[in-house]
Design an enzyme around this catalytic site. Structure first.
Site, PDB file in Angstrom:
ATOM      1  CB  SER A  36       9.196 -10.589 -10.170  1.00 20.02           C
ATOM      2  OG  SER A  36       8.086 -10.558 -10.502  1.00 20.02           O
ATOM      3  CE1 TYR A  58       9.678  -7.467  -6.064  1.00 23.47           C
ATOM      4  CE2 TYR A  58       8.301  -6.626  -4.575  1.00 23.47           C
ATOM      5  CZ  TYR A  58       8.673  -6.958  -5.914  1.00 23.47           C
ATOM      6  OH  TYR A  58       7.360  -6.571  -6.812  1.00 23.47           O
ATOM      7  CE  LYS A  97      10.515   9.877 -11.697  1.00 25.88           C
ATOM      8  NZ  LYS A  97       9.082   9.964 -12.230  1.00 25.88           N
ATOM      9  CG  ASP A 178       5.168   9.706 -13.676  1.00 25.17           C
ATOM     10  OD1 ASP A 178       5.935   8.860 -13.483  1.00 25.17           O
ATOM     11  OD2 ASP A 178       4.547   9.782 -14.818  1.00 25.17           O
TER      12      ASP A 178
END
Length: 335
Positions: A36, A58, A97, A178
């Site tokens: 994080s 990251y 996705k 979404d």
């Protein structure tokens, strides 16, 4: 037996609540690290989930030589940039996705991935691997509904939180990106081909500037897939696959529960069969299939070209929503 050592980019809810617990039950997955931008958040997630390593950036995770593969559940606009960084760091990647914000961005990722053929990169459409969808496709392939005629899908939830990233257009928010990507993907999965054109109605929210209700007709040339997706409707999901001699109804098509059987209805000759599929966690299956491809150096269950093709359809639907006309989809959409 060897396991793939996975690292997770971010403490996103989809990862901590769904994907990571599922992968931790896999035969070929070991979730070894989580990162994080806030080290305290990473450590808290690692502690809660029993993950050995926590990173406060990251970049630090990507530099870890003991990590084989990356799961990327970052916001949509960060999918391609960080997946490319992971590839360039020598990591395999499972990316949430939709794979990117545009078809061109998805193509850019594909071009980078092709320069690293030893690495496996896949978009995380987990539903495809669940036994209920494998069964549905087998029924269609075996002629169990006659000649396929149409797929009808509804997928919705209600979310009016302006601070939610799914309601922010600059980050790839909105219903189509979404959840509308699912009915597009499943129609291509079941029909095993690419559509020719689309016609759509896209309702843009005055406050959020995202699409909150999108309906589309996807024309595969003689057969169609129709769907409505919404971020401001009562929560519901259902899929109907209609053929000349029968139909399939998928009761919980996308958020399949990991702790109870899923149900398909298969109707032929006025007889309805209720098919109960074995209890399965689609995230466990997805993680194991991806890990097995890495271990065996075999192709991923779904090639990255599929992600590019799905984005081409999404873009055509947005174009149709603006033009009010049928919009064609490039024939080389999966190239």
């Amino acid at each position: 037996m060897s396991k793939v050592r996975w690292g997770v980019l971010s403490t996103a809810k989809i990862g901590t609540k769904k994907v990571i617990p599922g992968m931790q039950n896999g035969a070929y997955c070991e979730v070894s690290a989580i990162a994080s931008r806030n080290l305290a958040k990473a450590r808290a997630a690692a502690s809660e989930l029993g993950i050995a390593k926590a990173y406060g950036s990251y970049e630090a995770l990507l530099e870890d030589p003991e990590i084989d593969a990356i799961y990327n559940p970052l916001p949509n606009h960060m999918h391609v940039p960080w997946t490319i960084k992971a590839i360039e760091a020598g990591k395999h990647v499972l990316c949430e996705k939709p794979v990117g914000l545009t078809a061109d961005e998805a193509q850019k990722l594909l071009d980078v991935a092709r320069k690293h053929p030893q690495l496996r990169v896949m978009e995380a459409f987990m539903y495809r691997h669940h036994p209920q969808w494998q069964k549905a496709r087998d029924i269609v392939r075996d002629g169990g509904i006659g000649r396929p005629v149409s797929i009808q899908t509804w997928f919705s939830y209600f979310n009016d939180d302006a601070d939610d990233i799914r309601n922010q257009p600059e980050y790839g928010g909105g219903a189509l990106m979404d959840i509308g990507c699912y009915p597009i993907s499943l129609s291509r999965f079941i029909f095993e081909g690419e559509p020719r054109r689309v016609m759509a109605s896209v309702t843009i929210d005055e406050q959020f500037k995202t699409d909150t209700v999108t309906s589309a007709i996807i024309d595969f040339g003689g057969i169609t897939s129709t769907f409505t997706c919404s971020t401001k409707s009562a929560p519901y999901q259902r899929v109907h696959i209609i053929g000349t001699t029968g139909r399939i109804e998928v009761k919980i098509p996308f958020n399949a529960p990991p702790d109870e059987p899923c149900i398909l209805y298969h109707e032929t000759n006025e007889e309805i069969q209720e098919l109960r599929l074995p209890i399965a966690d689609q995230y466990t299956i997805q993680g194991d299939l991806m890990s097995k491809a890495i271990l065996d150096e075999s192709p991923t269950p779904t090639p990255l070209t599929d992600a590019v093709a799905n984005m081409r359809v999404i873009e055509a639907i947005f174009r149709s929503g603006k033009s009010g006309k049928w919009e064609t989809i490039a024939k080389d959409s999966a190239e």
